[in-house]
Design a protein around this motif. Structure first.
Motif, mmCIF file in Angstrom:
data_model
loop_
_atom_site.group_PDB
_atom_site.id
_atom_site.type_symbol
_atom_site.label_atom_id
_atom_site.label_comp_id
_atom_site.label_asym_id
_atom_site.label_seq_id
_atom_site.Cartn_x
_atom_site.Cartn_y
_atom_site.Cartn_z
ATOM 1 N N GLN A 445 0.752 -1.178 -0.042
ATOM 2 C CA GLN A 445 -0.043 -0.077 -0.072
ATOM 3 C C GLN A 445 0.657 1.251 -0.125
ATOM 4 N N GLY A 446 2.254 1.159 0.337
ATOM 5 C CA GLY A 446 2.998 2.310 0.360
ATOM 6 C C GLY A 446 3.966 2.641 -0.841
ATOM 7 N N THR A 447 4.354 3.883 -0.565
ATOM 8 C CA THR A 447 5.210 4.581 -1.942
ATOM 9 C C THR A 447 6.727 4.398 -1.119
ATOM 10 N N LYS A 657 4.730 4.151 4.479
ATOM 11 C CA LYS A 657 3.984 5.585 4.186
ATOM 12 C C LYS A 657 3.378 5.580 2.990
ATOM 13 N N THR A 658 1.959 5.737 2.838
ATOM 14 C CA THR A 658 1.280 5.803 1.726
ATOM 15 C C THR A 658 1.081 7.146 0.899
ATOM 16 N N GLU A 659 0.648 7.197 -0.439
ATOM 17 C CA GLU A 659 0.728 8.214 -1.268
ATOM 18 C C GLU A 659 -0.301 9.254 -0.443
#
Length: 687
Positions: A445-447, A657-659
């Motif tokens: 789910q993260g960038t 950390k997600t968008e």
């Protein structure tokens, strides 16, 4: 037909041997050099006599006591208690002969040690070459005018250059030809309950090898077969999960440490059921085939790790553009000669060991050191050598597996630790696969991912992830269950380099048998920009230590892998028995997040589609460096991959950390957070 070549070699050997016998009665070299030549002459005569006894079969019924004494006599000069006055010690050689001569005499000593290998394997021509090199150097110092250090260096250079072709060709053949079965015959034909068989290899034997063999001899055949099956099935499954056709292969390279022959014999029989014959070659003896102080192949105990470390850069004596080009040309020609054997070679299956007292090397100015130009040449030569190998043993068609076990030196609880290790190697992969999938689903789910330390660990790293164009079918992380990389317990990815950076800090770590204290590596846009450690008083020694043993003389390396280790059971076992510092990286990397510098886990195989058990394709097989293979393959690969692990007790957090600005906790204060992963924390609650 008369074998004139063989007869000529016999005549040369007889002449060389006769000349060496005369040296002890002569005083033709200056006194300062006499001790070296007299001792080495005695050593060569000792090896010739031993080779004769071996060839005649005189030692087949020798007592254990006699075999132990022979073994001790061969290696006694190298042992730590004797090394202070050993000619293989560059510090001693320089003190006696001066810096100019010292390193060359120490190099010659190290090269002559290979005669032990040749005596046991019956390689008389290799013995002859070493004897003639020795005599050529001896006669140089019998002249009225002493040769200069440069003259001596030239003699050593031309020895390597003249025989480079034969040395390299034999090494390539050892890699792929099962008819070179010296070790395989010992393993398959010996009575492995009688530890005298260990002395047939010609390696140094200690209590580790003897007690390991005795311990395995006491196990049931069912248990031995099960240990071997974990290892061989991991190898087979490695082909299966990557869609490679194992049925097209005919050989497997078994690498291991002496003492494990009973397990290796069982593995050979199981590999044969898969249609694979073993190629089991010894770690390199000729300088031209060595790679620093690394042991690649099978080997026994190392008599003195400082000796190995002192000679890690011996190629400084001869490495130049001409020699590098010659070695690469010889490698290409050898692979072409054995291309049919190379095409059906499946890759290595490795048994590693752990538990020895960690080695902390001394940095010695008297040892050979590569110049800056030689370091660049070494890097380029490694790159081109890797490309040649990959053309004949094709990356997309080969695989590997690695497993590790303790040796008795680990302590009085060796049997218990061994059994615990067997359990770790056979953990329920289905359970871990399910838990690790939970972690992967969150990580995807993260960038980017942030890793921070605690308890004095200063790690502050951001890892940038590849964008997923189709999250329903794509993933960044491989769900690693115990196949090629045993034991189970990690999810890993090849991060994007751009945007990856920060500080990696580990208070203590052991990599390839070497200790690093307070290791700090600074990364910017995925590349190492600075580094230091606290091993030595001089900062220049700390940097050189890392340059040689982590960067392998590259000016920088990319972060090729980021992984989250999930094997808390292994971590708990290490804490329970107080062996954290003795775990091999194979197990240690599963006991916390780890970062690998160098090539990605998919090097030379990036175009092979890889899917997780859930069917999603792992798309993070490349980074900005490996993609250069499409335009300039020489810039794409670094021929190294060094894992560095942060243990759970030094780990502050791992956060995704997600968008859209959210943070998802994976670990906090060394404990797994996501629902469904709580079982991993149970092993961490032993305190």
């Amino acid at each position: 037909m008369i074998d004139t070549a063989g007869r000529e070699e016999e005549e040369r050997y007889s002449l060389a041997l006769g000349r060496i016998k005369q040296i002890r009665q002569e005083h033709s070299v200056p006194e300062g050099f006499r001790d070296f030549f007299e001792k080495e002459a005695a050593f060569l005569l000792q090896m010739d006599a031993l080779a004769g006894r071996l060839h005649a079969g005189e030692l087949r019924d020798a007592s254990l006591k006699e075999l132990e004494q022979i073994n001790r006599d061969i290696y006694s000069e190298l042992l730590p208690e004797s090394y202070g006055t050993c000619w293989g010690n560059p510090v001693y050689a320089a003190a006696v002969l001066g810096d100019g001569y010292g390193k060359y005499f120490s190099f010659l000593y190290a090269e002559l040690r290979g005669v032990t290998v040749y005596a046991y394997e019956g390689r008389k021509l290799d013995m002859l070459r070493c004897m003639e090199l020795f005599l050529e150097c001896y006669h140089m110092f019998g002249e009225e005018e002493l040769p200069t250090p440069e003259n001596l260096r030239d003699t050593l250079y031309w020895y390597v250059s003249d025989y480079c072709g034969e040395m390299v060709e034999y090494r390539i053949r050892e890699l792929v030809d099962p008819s070179l079965d010296f070790a395989a015959r010992i393993i398959l034909e010996s009575d492995l309950t009688d530890i005298r068989y260990l002395y047939r290899f010609g390696e140094y034997i200690t209590e580790n090898e003897k007690k390991t063999a005795e311990f395995l001899a006491a196990q049931s055949q069912e248990d031995i077969d099960a240990m071997a099956r974990t290892y061989t099935e991991g190898y087979r499954i490695g082909f299966e999960v990557t869609g490679k056709d194992l049925s097209r292969k005919k050989t497997v390279n078994i690498r291991y440490r002496l003492g494990f022959e009973r397990m290796v014999r069982a593995a050979i029989l199981q590999f044969r059921e898969m249609g694979l014959s073993p190629v089991i070659y010894r770690s390199a003896a000729h300088a031209v085939n060595k790679r620093q102080n690394l042991r690649i192949g099978y080997y026994g105990a190392i008599p003195n790790k400082q000796f190995e470390y002192d000679h890690r850069n011996d190629e400084a004596v001869y490495l130049d553009e001409n020699l590098a080009a010659r070695k690469l040309r010889c490698q290409q020609e050898a692979f072409e000669k054995y291309k049919d054997l190379a095409a059906v070679h499946a890759g290595p299956a490795c048994i590693e060991v752990f538990g020895e007292i960690p080695f902390v090397p001394e940095s010695r100015d008297a040892a050979c050191a590569l110049t800056e130009e030689q370091q660049k040449l070494r890097v380029r030569m490694d790159s081109e050598s890797g490309q040649i190998t990959n053309r004949y043993i094709i990356g997309e068609e080969r695989s590997f597996t690695i497993i590790a076990y303790p040796v008795p030196e680990i302590g009085e609880q060796y049997p218990e630790i061994f059994r615990e290790t067997v359990k770790i190697n056979t953990l329920d992969y289905k359970k871990y696969r399910q838990i690790q999938q939970i972690l992967i689903d969150l990580l995807d789910q993260g960038t980017e991912v942030h890793v921070g330390g605690r308890n004095g660990n200063q790690t502050d790293l951001t890892i940038r992830l590849h964008p997923l164009e189709n999250p329903d079918r794509e993933t960044n992380f491989e769900n690693c269950v115990a196949d090629v990389n045993i034991p189970v317990g990690e999810v890993f990815t090849s991060p994007l380099l751009s945007g990856t950076g920060g500080l990696l800090h580990v208070k203590q770590v052991y990599l390839e048998g070497l200790e690093y204290r307070d290791l700090k590596i600074t990364v910017k846009d995925g590349m190492i920009t600075d580094y230091t450690c606290g091993n030595f008083a001089r900062e220049e020694d700390n940097r050189r230590y890392i340059e040689e043993n982590i960067l392998f003389h590259h000016p920088s390396l990319p972060m090729g892998e980021f992984a989250v280790g999930t094997n808390t059971t292994a971590y708990a076992m290490a804490r329970k028995y107080g062996i954290q510092e003795k775990l091999p990286i194979l197990i240690a990397e599963k006991t916390g997040p780890h970062f690998a510098f160098g090539d990605t886990c998919y090097s030379w195989q990036e175009d092979t589609k890889v899917c997780n058990p859930d069917g999603k394709e792992i798309i993070a097989r490349d980074n900005e460096c490996s993609l250069l293979r499409k335009t300039d393959v020489g810039k794409a690969y670094f021929n190294c991959h060094t894992d560095i692990t942060i243990p759970y007790d030094e780990l502050g957090h791992i956060r995704v950390k997600t968008e859209d600005g959210r943070e998802i906790s994976i670990l906090e204060e060394g404990r797994f957070v996501p629902e469904g992963t709580e079982e991993l924390n149970e092993a961490l609650d032993f305190d």
